[in-house]
Design a protein around this motif. Structure first.
Motif, mmCIF file in Angstrom:
data_model
loop_
_atom_site.group_PDB
_atom_site.id
_atom_site.type_symbol
_atom_site.label_atom_id
_atom_site.label_comp_id
_atom_site.label_asym_id
_atom_site.label_seq_id
_atom_site.Cartn_x
_atom_site.Cartn_y
_atom_site.Cartn_z
ATOM 1 N N MET A 46 81.022 39.638 22.267
ATOM 2 C CA MET A 46 80.852 40.751 23.201
ATOM 3 C C MET A 46 81.224 40.295 24.611
ATOM 4 S SD MET A 46 79.864 43.970 23.159
ATOM 5 C CE MET A 46 78.917 44.050 21.640
ATOM 6 N N GLU A 47 82.102 41.018 25.278
ATOM 7 C CA GLU A 47 82.530 40.621 26.620
ATOM 8 C C GLU A 47 81.559 41.108 27.691
ATOM 9 O OE1 GLU A 47 85.083 39.090 29.701
ATOM 10 O OE2 GLU A 47 84.735 38.628 27.589
ATOM 11 N N ILE A 48 81.224 42.400 27.675
ATOM 12 C CA ILE A 48 80.377 42.962 28.735
ATOM 13 C C ILE A 48 79.231 43.761 28.120
ATOM 14 C CG2 ILE A 48 80.268 44.529 30.707
ATOM 15 C CD1 ILE A 48 83.179 43.968 31.266
ATOM 16 N N SER A 49 78.034 43.500 28.605
ATOM 17 C CA SER A 49 76.860 44.330 28.294
ATOM 18 C C SER A 49 76.402 44.981 29.594
ATOM 19 C CB SER A 49 75.722 43.492 27.714
ATOM 20 O OG SER A 49 76.081 42.880 26.504
ATOM 21 N N VAL A 50 76.146 46.268 29.545
ATOM 22 C CA VAL A 50 75.630 46.987 30.715
ATOM 23 C C VAL A 50 74.219 47.460 30.383
ATOM 24 C CG1 VAL A 50 75.937 48.892 32.325
ATOM 25 C CG2 VAL A 50 77.946 47.744 31.361
ATOM 26 N N ILE A 51 73.241 47.000 31.159
ATOM 27 C CA ILE A 51 71.839 47.342 30.942
ATOM 28 C C ILE A 51 71.390 48.318 32.023
ATOM 29 C CG2 ILE A 51 69.476 46.467 30.794
ATOM 30 C CD1 ILE A 51 70.727 43.711 30.178
ATOM 31 N N SER A 52 70.741 49.399 31.612
ATOM 32 C CA SER A 52 70.209 50.362 32.575
ATOM 33 C C SER A 52 68.793 50.774 32.178
ATOM 34 C CB SER A 52 71.105 51.601 32.663
ATOM 35 O OG SER A 52 70.625 52.481 33.666
ATOM 36 N N PRO A 53 67.777 50.367 32.951
ATOM 37 C CA PRO A 53 66.424 50.846 32.697
ATOM 38 C C PRO A 53 66.354 52.336 33.034
ATOM 39 C CG PRO A 53 66.431 48.906 34.123
ATOM 40 C CD PRO A 53 67.821 49.411 34.064
ATOM 41 N N CYS A 54 65.764 53.123 32.151
ATOM 42 C CA CYS A 54 65.766 54.581 32.322
ATOM 43 C C CYS A 54 64.337 55.089 32.528
ATOM 44 C CB CYS A 54 66.389 55.262 31.110
ATOM 45 S SG CYS A 54 68.098 54.735 30.797
ATOM 46 N N TYR A 55 64.133 55.729 33.662
ATOM 47 C CA TYR A 55 62.833 56.317 33.950
ATOM 48 C C TYR A 55 63.017 57.439 34.964
ATOM 49 C CZ TYR A 55 57.867 56.795 35.041
ATOM 50 O OH TYR A 55 56.592 57.293 35.206
ATOM 51 N N GLY A 56 62.594 58.636 34.595
ATOM 52 C CA GLY A 56 62.542 59.747 35.541
ATOM 53 C C GLY A 56 63.884 60.318 35.956
ATOM 54 N N ALA A 57 64.930 60.156 35.134
ATOM 55 C CA ALA A 57 66.243 60.719 35.489
ATOM 56 C C ALA A 57 66.956 61.248 34.259
ATOM 57 C CB ALA A 57 67.085 59.679 36.201
ATOM 58 N N PRO A 58 66.327 62.121 33.477
ATOM 59 C CA PRO A 58 66.942 62.572 32.211
ATOM 60 C C PRO A 58 68.253 63.330 32.397
ATOM 61 C CG PRO A 58 65.035 63.925 32.761
ATOM 62 C CD PRO A 58 65.028 62.770 33.717
ATOM 63 N N THR A 59 68.373 64.076 33.493
ATOM 64 C CA THR A 59 69.580 64.889 33.695
ATOM 65 C C THR A 59 70.796 64.048 34.073
ATOM 66 O OG1 THR A 59 68.989 65.289 36.005
ATOM 67 C CG2 THR A 59 68.189 66.882 34.376
ATOM 68 N N LEU A 60 70.575 62.783 34.410
ATOM 69 C CA LEU A 60 71.686 61.928 34.847
ATOM 70 C C LEU A 60 72.198 61.009 33.748
ATOM 71 C CD1 LEU A 60 70.290 60.830 38.345
ATOM 72 C CD2 LEU A 60 71.853 62.709 37.848
ATOM 73 N N GLU A 99 79.146 46.944 25.349
ATOM 74 C CA GLU A 99 77.997 47.715 24.883
ATOM 75 C C GLU A 99 77.233 48.241 26.086
ATOM 76 O OE1 GLU A 99 75.368 45.164 22.687
ATOM 77 O OE2 GLU A 99 75.060 43.780 24.378
ATOM 78 N N ILE A 100 76.584 49.382 25.898
ATOM 79 C CA ILE A 100 75.736 49.980 26.935
ATOM 80 C C ILE A 100 74.328 50.056 26.377
ATOM 81 C CG2 ILE A 100 75.327 52.002 28.379
ATOM 82 C CD1 ILE A 100 78.319 52.676 28.051
ATOM 83 N N ILE A 101 73.387 49.410 27.051
ATOM 84 C CA ILE A 101 72.002 49.362 26.579
ATOM 85 C C ILE A 101 71.125 50.182 27.525
ATOM 86 C CG2 ILE A 101 70.037 47.882 26.028
ATOM 87 C CD1 ILE A 101 72.021 45.622 25.527
#
Length: 308
Positions: free
Chosen positions: A1-15, A35-37
């Motif tokens: 895997m070359e790139i992993s993108v991590i995004s913690p998700c809280y309080g922004a469902p519409t985005l 991959e997008i996590i």
């Protein structure tokens, strides 16, 4: 895997859908192996349902659902542990930092840097948010003897060896802006845009949360507070000795003078306040030791989607 993108998700469902779309538009041009996590931190809305739908539609997107709200730093921890990429990007879900600028971080990292931070310019935050951030970073820097750059946030890219090094740190308390300083490695900064939130919501980080984070993190990562107590004790003792000598000299010169009850009463409460404050700071350290020796996990995963 070359790139992993991590995004913690809280309080922004519409985005969330827009977030994934913008990430894919950028990263797919850099590599086909990515991959997008999305780490859902038990958000009190329909974020879980939306992430589940996205994962069903797109197998490159992986969902990690925590069993309760652990906080942003622990959501990042879960993402780091799940990521497989040689380069790992961390990015907030509110789109204030455009995913298109992942390209700038990646290209800078390719020059030989191990960590590349995004330096936010022209922040659109109001006066109170700006001053709150300034106070938080000043307090954090003072209590931990580190330099905190308030233009930096969670938008950054890490080489695999940095992620592995931070994983070796067995701290129960996690705060990555300090952890990535402690592990070292070659770092750089890239200037990025910082936009307003398009969903009209405000940040969930209030001033009280920022101060609480600064204090708990400082206690977990530094013993400076204990050293300050020792210095303060020496200063109070020195002043008390000087005052005692002054009273002795005054008595020898002017004779015995009966002190008033008010002075004695105030002095007793002043000393009691100092002692309680000192005991409180020590108690916080003992509490952190208690948390560490239990060896509890920093987070608990309820469900994972699209992982083999």
């Amino acid at each position: 895997m070359e790139i992993s993108v991590i995004s913690p998700c809280y309080g922004a469902p519409t985005l969330l859908r827009e977030l994934v779309q913008q990430i894919e538009e950028t990263v797919s041009k850099l590599t086909k192996d990515y991959e997008i996590i999305l780490v859902e931190d038990y958000s009190p809305d329909n974020s879980r349902e939306i992430i589940t739908d996205i994962c069903r539609e797109n197998k490159r997107v992986k969902g990690v659902f925590l069993s309760r709200n652990f906080g942003q730093q622990y959501a990042l921890n879960a993402g780091f542990d799940c990521a497989k990429g040689e380069y790992v990007v961390t990015l907030d879900c509110d789109l204030q930092n455009p995913p298109a600028q992942i390209k700038d971080l990646y290209e800078k990292a390719k020059e030989g840097y191990d960590i590349v931070f995004a330096s936010r310019q022209n922040r659109p935050d109001n006066f109170f948010m700006t001053q709150g951030s300034h106070l938080f970073n000043k307090l954090m820097g003072f209590l931990t003897d580190t330099r905190q750059d308030e233009s930096l946030a969670e938008f950054a890219i890490y080489r695999r060896k940095v992620v592995d090094a931070m994983a070796q740190m067995g701290d129960f308390r996690r705060y990555y802006p300090l952890m990535n300083q402690w592990v070292g490695f070659k770092t750089a900064k890239v200037i990025v845009d910082h936009n307003e939130r398009t969903d009209g919501k405000k940040s969930s980080y209030s001033m009280s949360k920022r101060i609480n984070l600064a204090v708990t993190t400082a206690v977990a990562f530094s013993t400076k507070s204990l050293r300050l107590i020792a210095y303060f004790g020496f200063i109070v003792t020195f002043i008390a000795i000087l005052f005692a000598l002054f009273l002795v000299v005054k008595t020898l010169i002017t004779g015995i003078d009966v002190s008033g009850w008010t002075t004695l009463f105030v002095s007793m409460w002043f000393i009691a306040g100092i002692m309680i404050s000192i005991m409180g700071i020590i108690a916080v350290y003992i509490g952190n030791i208690f948390d560490e020796v239990k060896h509890r996990p920093s987070y608990i995963i309820d469900e994972k989607l699209n992982f083999e």
